[in-house]
Design an enzyme around this catalytic site. Structure first.
Site, PDB file in Angstrom:
ATOM      1  NE  ARG A  21      -2.044  -1.308   3.437  1.00  0.00           N
ATOM      2  CZ  ARG A  21      -2.452  -0.907   4.705  1.00  0.00           C
ATOM      3  NH1 ARG A  21      -3.475  -0.277   5.161  1.00  0.00           N
ATOM      4  NH2 ARG A  21      -1.496  -1.195   5.959  1.00  0.00           N
ATOM      5  CG  ASN A  39      -3.934  -4.473   3.439  1.00  0.00           C
ATOM      6  OD1 ASN A  39      -3.326  -4.252   2.377  1.00  0.00           O
ATOM      7  ND2 ASN A  39      -3.321  -4.379   4.637  1.00  0.00           N
TER       8      ASN A  39
END
Length: 92
Positions: A21, A39
């Site tokens: 990320r 996520n």
């Protein structure tokens, strides 16, 4: 902005716990793409990219490799009309 596009991307593989990320956010900001990344509970990562088509395609290609410690098995992409996102963030 008629040339602005939106891509909804879902990445599977070993993509959580490997800074996927954070590196996606950094790459998107460097590329000038707006959107977000997060996520998913099933171990995949989901992202939305909005920007000019070349920059969005660059980010989709980037997702196939991702962060240095990631192992990407699949990248699925769906295109839609942009919603006017500004900036790029990590969502929780």
């Amino acid at each position: 902005m008629a040339d602005r596009v939106r891509a909804h991307v879902v990445i599977s593989g070993r993509v959580q716990g490997v800074y996927y990320r954070a590196t996606t956010r950094d790459a998107a900001r460097e590329t000038g793409v707006d959107g977000w990344v997060r996520n998913l509970e099933d171990g995949r990562v989901e992202a939305v990219f909005e920007g000019d088509s070349d920059s969005v395609e660059t980010m989709i290609e980037w997702c196939a490799t991702g962060s240095p410690n990631a192992r990407v098995d699949d990248v699925s992409v769906e295109y839609a009309e942009p919603s006017g996102l500004e900036g790029f963030e990590i969502r929780r």
